[in-house]
Design an enzyme around this catalytic site. Sequence first.
Site, PDB file in Angstrom:
ATOM      1  N   CYS A 199       1.802 -16.038   2.421  1.00 13.52           N
ATOM      2  CA  CYS A 199       0.787 -15.824   3.464  1.00 13.52           C
ATOM      3  C   CYS A 199       0.215 -14.409   3.338  1.00 13.52           C
ATOM      4  O   CYS A 199       0.730 -13.564   2.596  1.00 13.52           O
ATOM      5  CB  CYS A 199       1.400 -16.036   4.848  1.00 13.52           C
ATOM      6  SG  CYS A 199       2.420 -14.660   5.412  1.00 13.52           S
TER       7      CYS A 199
ATOM      8  N   GLU B 188       9.566 -14.620   2.072  1.00 15.60           N
ATOM      9  CA  GLU B 188       9.272 -13.433   1.263  1.00 15.60           C
ATOM     10  C   GLU B 188       9.603 -12.158   2.039  1.00 15.60           C
ATOM     11  O   GLU B 188      10.102 -11.183   1.469  1.00 15.60           O
ATOM     12  CB  GLU B 188       7.787 -13.389   0.868  1.00 15.60           C
ATOM     13  CG  GLU B 188       7.309 -14.589   0.070  1.00 15.60           C
ATOM     14  CD  GLU B 188       6.748 -15.696   0.961  1.00 15.60           C
ATOM     15  OE1 GLU B 188       7.348 -15.996   2.016  1.00 15.60           O
ATOM     16  OE2 GLU B 188       5.716 -16.268   0.581  1.00 15.60           O
TER      17      GLU B 188
ATOM     18  N   TYR C  73       7.188 -19.063  18.352  1.00 14.17           N
ATOM     19  CA  TYR C  73       6.718 -19.222  16.967  1.00 14.17           C
ATOM     20  C   TYR C  73       6.338 -17.931  16.233  1.00 14.17           C
ATOM     21  O   TYR C  73       6.674 -17.770  15.064  1.00 14.17           O
ATOM     22  CB  TYR C  73       5.539 -20.208  16.897  1.00 14.17           C
ATOM     23  CG  TYR C  73       5.841 -21.620  17.332  1.00 14.17           C
ATOM     24  CD1 TYR C  73       7.141 -22.043  17.607  1.00 14.17           C
ATOM     25  CD2 TYR C  73       4.818 -22.547  17.484  1.00 14.17           C
ATOM     26  CE1 TYR C  73       7.406 -23.346  18.012  1.00 14.17           C
ATOM     27  CE2 TYR C  73       5.072 -23.855  17.882  1.00 14.17           C
ATOM     28  CZ  TYR C  73       6.370 -24.248  18.152  1.00 14.17           C
ATOM     29  OH  TYR C  73       6.630 -25.536  18.542  1.00 14.17           O
TER      30      TYR C  73
ATOM     31  N   CYS D  10       2.623 -11.465   4.091  1.00 15.99           N
ATOM     32  CA  CYS D  10       3.590 -11.211   3.007  1.00 15.99           C
ATOM     33  C   CYS D  10       2.902 -10.541   1.825  1.00 15.99           C
ATOM     34  O   CYS D  10       3.485  -9.679   1.160  1.00 15.99           O
ATOM     35  CB  CYS D  10       4.272 -12.510   2.589  1.00 15.99           C
ATOM     36  SG  CYS D  10       5.411 -13.121   3.859  1.00 15.99           S
TER      37      CYS D  10
HETATM   38  N1  THU Z   1       6.263 -19.459   5.376  1.00 15.39           N
HETATM   39  C1  THU Z   1       6.964 -18.680   4.525  1.00 15.39           C
HETATM   40  O1  THU Z   1       8.195 -18.550   4.629  1.00 15.39           O
HETATM   41  N2  THU Z   1       6.283 -18.029   3.554  1.00 15.39           N
HETATM   42  C2  THU Z   1       4.952 -18.123   3.363  1.00 15.39           C
HETATM   43  O2  THU Z   1       4.396 -17.385   2.582  1.00 15.39           O
HETATM   44  C3  THU Z   1       4.191 -19.155   4.073  1.00 15.39           C
HETATM   45  C4  THU Z   1       4.829 -19.616   5.324  1.00 15.39           C
HETATM   46  C5  THU Z   1       6.989 -20.163   6.433  1.00 15.39           C
HETATM   47  C6  THU Z   1       6.738 -19.637   7.814  1.00 15.39           C
HETATM   48  C7  THU Z   1       7.055 -20.838   8.659  1.00 15.39           C
HETATM   49  O3  THU Z   1       8.430 -20.887   8.916  1.00 15.39           O
HETATM   50  C8  THU Z   1       6.695 -22.022   7.776  1.00 15.39           C
HETATM   51  O4  THU Z   1       6.594 -21.509   6.452  1.00 15.39           O
HETATM   52  C9  THU Z   1       5.408 -22.707   8.152  1.00 15.39           C
HETATM   53  O5  THU Z   1       4.366 -21.817   8.244  1.00 15.39           O
END
Ligand code: THU
Length: 128
Positions: free
Chosen positions: A86, A55, A48, A89
């Site tokens: 997140c 982003e 994981y 990012c």
């Molecule tokens: N995820 C993103 O692609 N961008 C974000 O800013 C938040 C989270 C993805 C990571 C993971 O694949 C899924 O969302 C769940 O966390």
Amino acid sequence: MTDADLYAEALSAAEGAYAPYSNYRVGAVVVAEDGRRFTGANVENAAYPSTLCAEAVAIGSAVAAGARVIDTVAVACLDDDSCMPCGNCRQMMVEFEVKRVVAGAGPGAVRSIPFEEVLPDSFGPDHL
Ligand code: THU
């Protein structure tokens, strides 16, 4: 291109997500200072923590193509109408001087958030 157009493009990019573990399909569009646009989608992994956010993929693509200053990052999720970037990012955005984030704001609504609100008092390359 309007913010609604950018959001729609991010939503379309989310169709490319590889998210079999979370089923949370995210797309992003980076608009570089020179107007070029780059898209990304999240890429998950059985281990994981090796997952890449949408982003991060879009920013990486922009930077690899020579962009060093980014104006806007739009983010959209097919499974959530108000997905926000997140923390990791957000920190990546600091490095390339992102000015604002375009994100969903509930059903059918899009908002533009100044970067200082996205990550206040950030640590960036000007500290080097
Ligand atoms: N995820 C993103 O692609 N961008 C974000 O800013 C938040 C989270 C993805 C990571 C993971 O694949 C899924 O969302 C769940 O966390």
